[in-house]
Enzyme design. Structure first.
Site, PDB file in Angstrom:
ATOM      1  CB  SER A  38     -15.571 -19.966 -11.906  1.00  0.00           C
ATOM      2  OG  SER A  38     -14.873 -18.861 -11.027  1.00  0.00           O
ATOM      3  CG  HIS A 244     -16.047 -15.773 -14.023  1.00  0.00           C
ATOM      4  ND1 HIS A 244     -16.936 -15.344 -13.600  1.00  0.00           N
ATOM      5  CD2 HIS A 244     -15.491 -16.564 -13.429  1.00  0.00           C
ATOM      6  CE1 HIS A 244     -17.351 -15.959 -12.341  1.00  0.00           C
ATOM      7  NE2 HIS A 244     -16.297 -16.911 -12.249  1.00  0.00           N
TER       8      HIS A 244
END
Length: 263
Positions: A38, A244
């Protein structure tokens, strides 16, 4: 007047310097393949290619940004949210070939249990967080090296002439931080120590294969969660966006690290 030999030597030295500064990928059109998890797919940037599904590949991810600015001869973007080393081997590595000149990859965090670490530290006690982080660190130092060796070896076999750039992971939190996001400094420090362990393991295995490695911890210093300028999401919705890099994290954090190697 300088002797001809002196002038020739100076010219050759200047040419050598230029070749050192301008890497092979900048001298000819690259065939670029972006592998990984990711942190490479761009999860956390909030906008994704419609055909990428749960892989959440984004035009704001560093591989897509690099491709947009360098116009490579070909670009295969196969990084996928949630990927582990086994997923790279099963679903991504087929994008490589003998014509690949550049490959990038971030991998290993999910193998070490990144999602479960964050979940435990978010909802559990300080001690349960520290215990889970230590478990992840043990996995990273004992099991992950062999998994990375296998992935890196398969990448080299599939793409024997490619420059392979391995990118690491940033520390998530500024400690002590200037905000309250539900985690104590004990938890934040434990999570950051996991990033340090991943750095040690991944950089070591990349070096063993002579792959350039980029340490993201320095790039994100001053831009962690609870700093003055966040390049990372805290707890977000949808939940998979959490923890993230945001668009600045990809553009200002990760992209320059790839560009530093490739030009």
């Amino acid at each position: 007047m300088r002797p001809v030999r002196t002038l020739l030597s100076a010219a050759l030295a200047a040419a050598a310097a230029l070749l050192t500064v301008i890497p092979a990928e900048a001298q000819a059109s690259a065939h670029y393949v972006a592998l990984g998890d990711s942190y490479s797919s761009g999860t956390g940037t909030g906008s994704y290619y419609g055909d990428s599904g749960s892989c959440k590949r984004s035009q704001y991810a560093y591989p897509a940004l690099w491709a947009a600015s360098h116009a490579p001869a070909s670009f295969k973007f196969v990084a996928c949210s949630g990927a582990r080393t086994g997923d790279v081997l099963n679903s991504q590595i087929g994008a490589l070939s003998a014509t690949t000149t550049l490959a990038s990859i971030s991998i290993g965090g999910n193998d070490a249990g990144f999602t479960d670490v964050i979940t435990t530290c978010t909802f559990g006690s300080d001690q349960s967080c520290v215990n889970r982080v230590n478990q992840a660190k043990t996995y990273a130092t004992t099991t992950l090296p062999g998994l990375l060796d296998n992935v890196y070896a398969q990448i080299r076999t599939r793409a024997p002439s490619a420059r392979v750039v391995v990118l690491g992971y940033p520390r998530l939190y500024k400690v002590p931080g200037s905000c309250s996001v539900g985690l104590s400094d004990t938890k934040r420090s434990a999570i950051n120590s996991a990033a340090d362990t991943l750095h040690t393991v991944i950089s070591g295995r990349a070096a063993a294969k002579s792959f350039p490695y980029r340490d993201l911890r320095g790039a994100f210093t001053g831009h962690e969660i609870c700093s003055a300028d966040w390049w990372l999401n805290s707890l977000s919705w949808p939940v998979e966006e959490s923890y993230h890099p945001n668009r600045n994290g990809q553009r200002l954090g990760y992209l320059p690290q790839l560009t530093a190697v490739t030009g």
